[in-house]
Design an enzyme around this catalytic site. Structure first.
Site, mmCIF file in Angstrom:
data_model
loop_
_atom_site.group_PDB
_atom_site.id
_atom_site.type_symbol
_atom_site.label_atom_id
_atom_site.label_comp_id
_atom_site.label_asym_id
_atom_site.label_seq_id
_atom_site.Cartn_x
_atom_site.Cartn_y
_atom_site.Cartn_z
ATOM 1 N N ASP A 4 0.861 -1.180 0.000
ATOM 2 C CA ASP A 4 0.000 0.000 0.000
ATOM 3 C C ASP A 4 0.898 1.231 0.000
ATOM 4 O O ASP A 4 1.738 1.394 0.885
ATOM 5 C CB ASP A 4 -0.912 -0.026 1.239
ATOM 6 C CG ASP A 4 -1.953 1.072 1.199
ATOM 7 O OD1 ASP A 4 -1.947 1.894 0.253
ATOM 8 O OD2 ASP A 4 -2.777 1.119 2.129
ATOM 9 N N GLU A 103 -2.788 0.236 -4.218
ATOM 10 C CA GLU A 103 -2.703 -0.995 -3.432
ATOM 11 C C GLU A 103 -2.662 -2.209 -4.340
ATOM 12 O O GLU A 103 -3.413 -2.273 -5.319
ATOM 13 C CB GLU A 103 -3.978 -1.173 -2.596
ATOM 14 C CG GLU A 103 -3.953 -0.589 -1.224
ATOM 15 C CD GLU A 103 -5.308 -0.806 -0.570
ATOM 16 O OE1 GLU A 103 -5.543 -1.888 -0.025
ATOM 17 O OE2 GLU A 103 -6.143 0.112 -0.653
#
Ligand SMILES: [Mg+2]
Length: 351
Positions: A4, A103
């Protein structure tokens, strides 16, 4: 692993505006001296120290910190940076699934045989992304997607966090119910009314009672609370945008003609979105005028795959921003920040 990118939009801005690096910075809608509508998209950790959060109304952020740096959303630039960062991550993956602009899940089924070597890989990925793009990220390492996601949250910012399968229950048990990926505020309230306060309580809850109250969703929730997730890292999904354009046979200033075109284009775009089983967060309307100037307006909305959300947002962007005097030659409707979730994240989408 879940990778992320940290405070992604602001991190991208920092790359091209190093002068903002040590200032609280917010990417989002125009605060208009506190009168602005719309929300904070991303803010850096300096802004977070003041209590500013993504998703917060921009007017609230402005009330808290009027002297922060406020920047508009430059989606094309963030998408370009995303492609670069994700391209690096992909090189290390046996299977790769991008779930949003910043992500992605990485499966290391063949390359990695134990947790130590997985963590070594995570270090390499993190370093390569940082070296090649200049962007920071956090990586969660675990035995399944749910735990990797939760580990990543715990490792933020700029970290690597390992949660071994055998540590999962211990890792999860003290967490708030809505920290468990997939549990929203409403579900949390219902669970609390039933006497469950933490993820650990939910893990040990009476399964029959959960089924009565929530159906199969209750069972899935309890599995998650125990760190169980059997969903696969699904490849063949790439973030992109889906758009359609229409050139008018005769340049027009007619509002009704333009709006009819927007509805038609929205309909075509939605068909493609639904066919690909995707959803979108950002709507862009493009207007090209007879004098060849171009006008591009975007807005972020709640994740959706519905025609009404697209058509109404596109109509509103047109109504607010289109020139009243210039003749329009061409109009375009585009959706981006594509994802697999439908509307709000639901627990069933990953279990
Ligand atoms: Mg992020």
């Amino acid at each position: 692993m879940l990778i992320d990118m940290d405070y992604f939009f602001v991190a991208c801005e920092e790359l091209r505006r190093p002068e903002i690096k040590d200032k609280p910075t917010i990417v989002g809608f125009d605060p208009k001296q506190g009168e602005g509508r719309g929300v904070v998209m991303t803010c850096n950790y300096l802004a977070r120290k003041f209590g500013i959060r993504s998703g917060m109304p921009i007017s609230t952020a402005y009330r808290i910190k009027p002297d922060a740096v406020y920047l508009p959303i430059d989606y094309d630039y963030y998408e370009k940076m995303s492609r670069e960062a994700m391209g690096v991550a992909k090189r290390y993956a046996d299977r790769f699934e991008q779930v949003s602009i910043d992500e992605a899940y990485i499966e290391l089924s063949r390359k990695s045989i134990d947790y130590d070597s997985a963590v070594e890989y995570a270090k390499k990925i993190k370093e390569s992304i940082n070296k090649e793009t200049g962007l920071p990220c956090t990586i969660g390492v675990s035995s399944n997607k749910l735990l990797a996601k939760m580990a990543c949250e715990a490792g933020k910012p700029d970290g690597i966090k390992l949660v071994k399968e055998e540590e999962a229950k211990e890792f999860l048990k003290g967490k708030d119910l809505d920290d468990l990926y997939g549990i929203g505020r409403k579900t949390k309230e219902k669970l609390e009314a039933m006497g469950y306060k933490t993820v650990g309580d939910l893990a040990k809850a009476n399964t029959m009672e959960l089924m009565e109250k929530f159906g199969s969703y209750g069972v899935e929730m309890q599995k998650s609370a125990n760190g169980i997730d059997e969903s696969k890292v699904e490849e063949n999904y790439e973030v992109k945008s889906i758009g359609r354009e229409k050139t008018f046979e005769r340049d027009t200033t007619e509002r009704t003609v333009a709006l009819a075109a927007i509805r038609e284009l929205s309909n075509e775009v939605i068909k493609e979105v639904q066919k690909a089983e995707l959803s979108f967060k950002v709507v862009t309307v493009k207007m090209r005028y007879a004098d060849f100037t171009e006008h591009l307006k975007s807005r972020s909305i709640r994740r959706s795959d519905q025609y009404d959300d697209l058509a109404s947002t596109a109509t509103d962007l047109y109504s607010k921003y289109a020139s009243r005097v210039k003749r329009i030659r061409k109009i375009g409707v585009r959706v981006s920040d594509l994802g697999k979730e439908k509307g709000q994240k639901k627990i069933n989408s990953f279990v």
